[in-house]
Write a protein that holds these residues in place. Structure first.
Motif: not given
Length: 70
Positions: A41-48, A67-69
């Motif tokens: 999938g697309p690269w995203v900022d992921c909040k762990l 995580g949450k996108v």
């Protein structure tokens, strides 16, 4: 004349194949003009879950790291 047409066609095919390979390379942060996506999938900022943020493919973020996108 027939040889020139064959050589020109072969050169055109080789050049277009090289352009295709370099346009779909990596995740956009590596060379090649990638489109910022991968097989996961697309690269995203992921909040762990621990509060940190990492740049990951969306599927890795949500399924493996919980995580949450952003």
């Amino acid at each position: 004349m027939k040889g020139i047409v064959i050589a020109a066609t072969a050169a055109l095919l080789l050049m277009s194949g090289g352009a295709l390979a370099s346009s779909s390379n990596g995740n956009g942060t590596q060379g090649g003009g990638g489109n910022g996506s991968s097989a996961a999938g697309p690269w995203v900022d992921c909040k762990l879950p621990d509060g940190s943020v990492d740049y990951l493919p969306m599927m890795i973020c949500t399924m493996q790291k919980n995580g949450k996108v952003n």
